[in-house]
Design a protein around this motif. Structure first.
Motif, short mmCIF file in Angstrom:
data_model
loop_
_atom_site.label_atom_id
_atom_site.label_comp_id
_atom_site.label_asym_id
_atom_site.label_seq_id
_atom_site.Cartn_x
_atom_site.Cartn_y
_atom_site.Cartn_z
N ARG A 1 0.82 -1.21 0.00
CA ARG A 1 0.00 0.00 0.00
C ARG A 1 0.85 1.26 0.00
O ARG A 1 1.75 1.40 0.82
N GLN A 2 0.50 2.15 -0.88
CA GLN A 2 1.27 3.38 -0.99
C GLN A 2 1.17 4.22 0.29
O GLN A 2 2.16 4.76 0.77
N ASP A 3 -0.05 4.29 0.85
CA ASP A 3 -0.22 5.11 2.05
C ASP A 3 0.61 4.58 3.22
O ASP A 3 1.21 5.34 3.98
N LEU A 4 0.70 3.26 3.34
CA LEU A 4 1.52 2.69 4.41
C LEU A 4 3.00 2.95 4.13
O LEU A 4 3.78 3.25 5.03
N TYR A 5 3.36 2.84 2.85
CA TYR A 5 4.75 3.12 2.47
C TYR A 5 5.16 4.52 2.93
O TYR A 5 6.20 4.70 3.54
N TYR A 6 4.32 5.50 2.66
CA TYR A 6 4.65 6.86 3.08
C TYR A 6 4.67 7.00 4.59
O TYR A 6 5.44 7.74 5.16
N ARG A 7 3.77 6.28 5.23
CA ARG A 7 3.68 6.32 6.68
C ARG A 7 4.95 5.75 7.34
O ARG A 7 5.40 6.24 8.37
N LEU A 8 5.50 4.69 6.75
CA LEU A 8 6.68 4.05 7.34
C LEU A 8 7.96 4.78 6.99
O LEU A 8 8.94 4.76 7.71
#
Ligand SMILES: Nc1ncnc2c1ncn2[C@@H]1O[C@H](COP(=O)(O)OP(=O)(O)OP(=O)(O)O)[C@@H](O)[C@H]1O
Ligand SMILES: [Mg+2]
Length: 460
Positions: free
Chosen positions: A300-307
């Motif tokens: 997931r892109q949103d999780l990628y940015y979050r991490l």
């Protein structure tokens, strides 16, 4: 009592007793993690920081004293309370001598247990604070346990220092064995969260069906087998650091839940109706290219940015030419103090491709230290079997090698890959054996003209 919650390891093989203990501890707001066997307990200790261990002594696979010994030997900043049946009070006294905080005779009274747990936890916290203070004062410069001379690595470690004091999420990338976990631990040790837990989970090693309950825990009765409530790692790591190793292996379903937990600082245990608050700093690691995983829809892109508040990319060992010899000596000092590395051995190490990076180098030195009878370790003792380096140009450019040096390194690598057998090495290199002998000139005392052109050394 409004005391701080205590993270406990509860080692008890009797499942009903374990249940009672865990239940009464979590009712008082503590975070107990149950283990039923020594192996399981040691594995938990390696991955999670606890404040207190409750140790049953007689277990199917050994004695709880073995766990106590590990705690004492590694000087872990925690305290152990031994649980003992009436008949084994002697052993309990032995445990006290070994360094246990105290012991309780079964069946333990809940109030008595609570008082002891609080006192032990307080002592453990003091030890941990002293420890993190010491780590911070002692070595202002290099990070603990990390050995390097490489300029790219040094810059990266400076970044680690600067990041440590922030609460930014960090993504550590790099090939297997490059030191990702070591960097994650260093970050924790240098951070204000160092007085709290560092909790690691290898998302690639936990079966997909279990990962959710590992991370978020479950309530009693959530599924068959959930006989007691179990805290998840998000709870255990509260106020500390949660290390999500091999984060690229997490399924889409669990990715959503992690994202939500990070965004809201709240989550639900499996089968739970009440949300649980948790404040964790996440450090994630992967040897996959997460951007590629995002592009292909697997992550997931949103999780990628979050991490990925900040990415730290560890260079592979073959691109850190000065580190090979430094680390080899470092490991030799650990595994066989006093032994030396021959010049040929160092050359062979430098020429090797190190697909397993620092871990492979560590294993190689450990094996050589164990097998070599002499004081000096030779190239053949290293038993380097793998293919020689593929990325020669990159490594050579960075190391500033001349063509002659590069040729020499390549020859040494192929020689090492062929266990020092010159005939086979010559064949692999497409050289006449005599030519190879000439090129290796220095190593052959009888060779008079190491630079003689081909065919000229036939009488040698
Ligand atoms: N710079 C270093 N100095 C000393 N030891 C190191 C260094 N880098 C790595 N190591 C050691 O090498 C081994 C592998 O390191 P680590 O587990 O951190 O790698 P990793 O990148 O997490 O690997 P993987 O991707 O396989 O999980 C560990 O035993 C670690 O202590
Ligand atoms: Mg790792």
């Amino acid at each position: 009592m409004n005391a701080l919650p205590v993270r406990l390891l509860v080692l008890e093989d009797d499942s009903s007793l374990s249940e009672i203990l865990c239940e009464s501890l979590s009712e008082r707001g503590h975070v107990p993690v149950a283990a039923r066997a020594i192996d399981e307990a040691l594995d938990l200790l390696a991955r999670t920081d606890f404040e207190v261990a409750l140790l049953d002594l007689m277990l199917p696979d050994g004695s709880g004293l073995d766990v106590l010994r590990r705690v004492v030997e590694e000087d872990l900043p925690m305290e152990s309370i031994v649980l003992t049946g009436y008949a084994t009070v002697d052993t309990a006294l032995q445990a006290m001598k070994l360094g246990a905080y105290d012991y309780l005779t079964k069946p333990a009274r809940v109030e008595e247990l609570e008082v002891l747990v609080q006192k032990a936890a307080e002592k453990a916290r003091l030890r941990r604070e002293n420890l993190s203070l010491r780590v911070r004062l002692e070595r202002q410069e290099p990070l603990p346990g990390l050995v390097t001379q490489d300029s790219e690595m040094r810059t990266l470690l400076e970044t680690v220092e600067r990041l440590a004091i922030t609460d930014l999420p960090v993504l550590v990338t790099g090939e297997t064995g490059t030191g990702k976990e070591l960097v994650a631990r260093a970050l924790h040790q240098r951070s204000p969260r160092s007085t709290q837990a560092f909790v690691a989970i290898n998302c690639g090693a936990v079966p997909e069906t279990l990962i959710e309950s590992e991370l978020f825990g479950y309530e009693k009765g959530a599924f068959t087998g959930a006989v007691t409530r179990k805290p998840g790692l998000f709870e255990v790591a509260d106020r500390g650091v949660l290390f999500l190793d091999e984060v690229g292996d997490i399924s889409a379903q669990v990715q959503v839940k992690i994202l939500r937990a990070l965004e809201t600082k709240e989550f639900y245990r499996v089968g739970g109706m009440r949300s649980v608050r948790s404040d964790v700093r996440v450090v994630a690691a992967t040897n996959k290219d997460l951007r590629e995983e995002v592009a292909s829809g697997r992550f997931r892109q949103d999780l990628y940015y979050r991490l990925n508040g900040v990415t730290l990319s560890l260079p592979p060992l073959r691109e850190r030419p000065h580190d090979v010899s430094l680390l080899a000596h470092h490991f030799l000092e650990r595994f066989a103090p006093g032994k030396r590395l021959s010049r040929r051995a160092v050359e062979a190490l430098q020429a090797h491709a190190w697909p397993g990076n620092v871990r492979e180098l560590q294993m190689t030195m450990q094996r050589a230290a164990a097998l070599c009878q002499q004081d000096s370790i030779g190239a053949e003792d290293l038993a380097l079997r793998r293919e020689p380096a593929r990325d020669w140009t990159g490594a050579a450019t960075r190391a500033g090698l001349t063509l002659d040096q590069l040729e020499n390194q390549y020859i040494q690598a192929v020689l090492a890959a062929n266990e020092g057998h010159r005939g086979r090495t010559a064949r692999a290199l497409g050289l006449d054996p005599k030519t190879l002998y000439n090129k290796l000139g220095a190593a052959r005392p009888r060779s008079k003209s190491p630079t003689a052109p081909e065919g000229d050394a036939t009488r040698d």
